[in-house]
Write a protein that holds these residues in place. Structure first.
Motif, PDB file in Angstrom:
ATOM      1  N   MET A   1       0.784  -1.150  -0.070  1.00 10.58           N
ATOM      2  CA  MET A   1       0.121   0.093   0.031  1.00 10.58           C
ATOM      3  C   MET A   1       0.826   1.396  -0.006  1.00 10.58           C
ATOM      4  O   MET A   1       0.829   1.898   0.809  1.00 10.58           O
ATOM      5  N   VAL A   2       1.532   1.524  -0.891  1.00 14.14           N
ATOM      6  CA  VAL A   2       2.325   2.632  -1.247  1.00 14.14           C
ATOM      7  C   VAL A   2       2.163   3.203  -2.672  1.00 14.14           C
ATOM      8  O   VAL A   2       2.090   2.370  -3.532  1.00 14.14           O
ATOM      9  N   ARG A   3       2.168   4.429  -2.962  1.00 17.75           N
ATOM     10  CA  ARG A   3       2.012   4.900  -4.391  1.00 17.75           C
ATOM     11  C   ARG A   3       3.223   4.969  -5.312  1.00 17.75           C
ATOM     12  O   ARG A   3       2.916   4.930  -6.518  1.00 17.75           O
ATOM     13  N   ASN A   4       4.414   4.834  -4.470  1.00 16.14           N
ATOM     14  CA  ASN A   4       5.686   4.818  -5.381  1.00 16.14           C
ATOM     15  C   ASN A   4       6.477   3.744  -4.805  1.00 16.14           C
ATOM     16  O   ASN A   4       7.547   4.123  -3.946  1.00 16.14           O
ATOM     17  N   PRO A   5       6.255   2.583  -5.229  1.00 14.24           N
ATOM     18  CA  PRO A   5       7.187   1.328  -4.891  1.00 14.24           C
ATOM     19  C   PRO A   5       8.438   1.592  -5.145  1.00 14.24           C
ATOM     20  O   PRO A   5       8.880   2.175  -6.310  1.00 14.24           O
ATOM     21  N   LEU A   6       9.351   1.088  -4.300  1.00 17.89           N
ATOM     22  CA  LEU A   6      10.736   1.420  -4.652  1.00 17.89           C
ATOM     23  C   LEU A   6      11.639  -0.120  -4.692  1.00 17.89           C
ATOM     24  O   LEU A   6      11.504  -1.007  -3.940  1.00 17.89           O
ATOM     25  N   ASN A   7      12.719   0.150  -5.309  1.00 16.87           N
ATOM     26  CA  ASN A   7      13.788  -0.910  -5.318  1.00 16.87           C
ATOM     27  C   ASN A   7      14.937  -0.286  -5.237  1.00 16.87           C
ATOM     28  O   ASN A   7      15.453   0.726  -5.905  1.00 16.87           O
ATOM     29  N   LEU A   8      15.752  -0.529  -4.041  1.00 18.09           N
ATOM     30  CA  LEU A   8      17.005   0.350  -3.570  1.00 18.09           C
ATOM     31  C   LEU A   8      18.012  -0.854  -3.388  1.00 18.09           C
ATOM     32  O   LEU A   8      17.912  -1.801  -2.662  1.00 18.09           O
ATOM     33  N   ASP A   9      19.000  -0.517  -3.847  1.00 13.96           N
ATOM     34  CA  ASP A   9      20.376  -1.301  -3.801  1.00 13.96           C
ATOM     35  C   ASP A   9      20.846  -0.804  -2.689  1.00 13.96           C
ATOM     36  O   ASP A   9      20.871   0.090  -2.048  1.00 13.96           O
ATOM     37  N   LEU A  10      22.015  -1.734  -2.255  1.00 17.86           N
ATOM     38  CA  LEU A  10      22.636  -1.310  -0.814  1.00 17.86           C
ATOM     39  C   LEU A  10      23.331  -0.247  -0.724  1.00 17.86           C
ATOM     40  O   LEU A  10      23.532   0.674  -0.071  1.00 17.86           O
ATOM     41  N   ALA A  11      24.034   0.101  -2.002  1.00 12.13           N
ATOM     42  CA  ALA A  11      24.811   1.291  -2.272  1.00 12.13           C
ATOM     43  C   ALA A  11      24.015   2.442  -2.138  1.00 12.13           C
ATOM     44  O   ALA A  11      24.426   3.412  -1.454  1.00 12.13           O
ATOM     45  N   LYS A  12      22.570   2.381  -2.780  1.00  6.43           N
ATOM     46  CA  LYS A  12      21.806   3.658  -2.718  1.00  6.43           C
ATOM     47  C   LYS A  12      21.249   3.777  -1.316  1.00  6.43           C
ATOM     48  O   LYS A  12      21.128   4.882  -0.693  1.00  6.43           O
ATOM     49  N   LEU A  13      21.193   2.564  -0.471  1.00  4.56           N
ATOM     50  CA  LEU A  13      20.520   2.742   1.078  1.00  4.56           C
ATOM     51  C   LEU A  13      21.638   3.408   1.894  1.00  4.56           C
ATOM     52  O   LEU A  13      21.406   4.384   2.787  1.00  4.56           O
ATOM     53  N   MET A  14      22.955   2.811   1.443  1.00  9.80           N
ATOM     54  CA  MET A  14      24.084   3.369   2.427  1.00  9.80           C
ATOM     55  C   MET A  14      24.338   5.085   1.988  1.00  9.80           C
ATOM     56  O   MET A  14      25.014   5.688   2.772  1.00  9.80           O
ATOM     57  N   ALA A  15      23.949   5.476   0.863  1.00  8.57           N
ATOM     58  CA  ALA A  15      24.458   6.584   0.520  1.00  8.57           C
ATOM     59  C   ALA A  15      23.285   7.727   1.017  1.00  8.57           C
ATOM     60  O   ALA A  15      23.339   8.921   1.059  1.00  8.57           O
ATOM     61  N   MET A  16      22.114   7.143   1.500  1.00  7.92           N
ATOM     62  CA  MET A  16      20.816   8.016   2.092  1.00  7.92           C
ATOM     63  C   MET A  16      21.483   8.552   3.457  1.00  7.92           C
ATOM     64  O   MET A  16      22.171   7.713   4.301  1.00  7.92           O
TER      65      MET A  16
END
Ligand SMILES: Nc1nc2c(c(=O)[nH]1)N[C@H]1C(S)=C(S)[C@@H](COP(=O)(O)O)O[C@H]1N2
Ligand SMILES: [Mo]
Length: 258
Positions: free
Chosen positions: A106-121
């Protein structure tokens, strides 16, 4: 948590619930102001039942944080310590380079996040105590991405009431480890998806590449090997219907507050 909390008359209890929401707003959680589902959740009797005898106004309080000197020299690893499946082993062999966290439901914008992206946040670091129902505790330092921030990016639906964590390990055919929290814990400032532990990357035995830290609850809620996060309006739609592996299999409490 103490059992000494008196039973409040219903009207008073509801105003305590409203206060709990206010506390969350003060902690910077504007997504919830617009979340009609969350507001109606607080108004329902279920909000009261889920917390049993604990006051809802407690729920936004922080878990104690410790100093570096308090970190346990040995942090026991418990439950699955390998991630289990062939699929997980394949990800491990390629150092999670093809791995992605999926955020959907139940989200309007499903996400696919790789590890590098998560770690850069932006991330949060916290030194907290883990308490397992089997009778051991350990203090560790966790670093990870605030879950609330990710849910905001995924644009959580106003109908969503729970967040489900799907893990890699299977405890029988069609019996995966999974867990769930409500939106109060999902947006709690100490609720993170940890990819770091004690200044290193999260070790496999502790749930690499990503594990939940929901610091106001017991060990079995701290889902390891998180592969997918799904927003839902009803936990009965999942597996045994009680919101988690231990809840389904062994009747553990869904809300494991400490
Ligand atoms: N995927 C998954 N998550 C899990 C478990 C598990 O077996 N599989 N065990 C739980 C239990 S009972 C505890 S106490 C903690 C243990 O975390 P640790 O191995 O980092 O100490 O993870 C929890 N999360
Ligand atoms: Mo545990």
């Amino acid at each position: 948590m103490t059992d000494s909390k008196m039973i409040l008359p219903r009207r008073k209890f509801l105003s305590a619930a409203a206060l709990g929401g206010g506390g969350l707003l003060l902690s910077g959680c504007d997504a919830l102001t617009e979340n009609a589902g969350f507001r109606s959740f607080l108004r329902t009797g279920e909000a009261l039942n889920k917390g049993a005898h604990r006051l809802i106004s407690d729920r936004s309080a922080l878990a104690p944080e410790f100093s570096a000197a308090d970190i346990s020299p040995v942090f026991k690893a418990n439950g699955s310590i390998t991630g289990g499946t062939a699929e997980y082993a394949a990800h491990l062999a390629t150092k999670f380079s093809d791995w992605q966290l999926r955020i959907d439901g139940m989200v309007r914008n499903p996400l696919n996040l790789d590890l590098a992206k998560l770690m850069a946040m932006p991330s949060r670091e916290q030194i907290t105590r883990h308490d397992c129902v089997e009778g051991w505790s350990a203090i560790g330092k966790w670093r990870g991405t605030p879950l609330g921030m990710l849910l905001k990016q995924a644009d959580l639906s106003t109908k969503a009431r729970y967040i489900v964590f799907h893990c890699a390990d299977q405890w029988g055919p069609g019996v995966p480890y999974y867990e769930s929290v409500d939106l109060i814990d999902a947006f709690h400032p100490q609720t993170i998806l940890a990819w770091g532990m004690n200044d290193g990357v999260l070790p496999v035995r502790h749930g690499a590449p990503l594990r939940l830290r929901v610091e106001r609850q017991l060990g079995y809620k701290q889902a390891k090997y998180v592969m997918r996060i799904e927003a839902t309006d009803d936990l009965k739609k999942f597996f045994g219907g009680k919101g988690g592996y231990w809840e389904d299999a062994h009747d553990y409490d869904w809300y494991a507050g400490i």
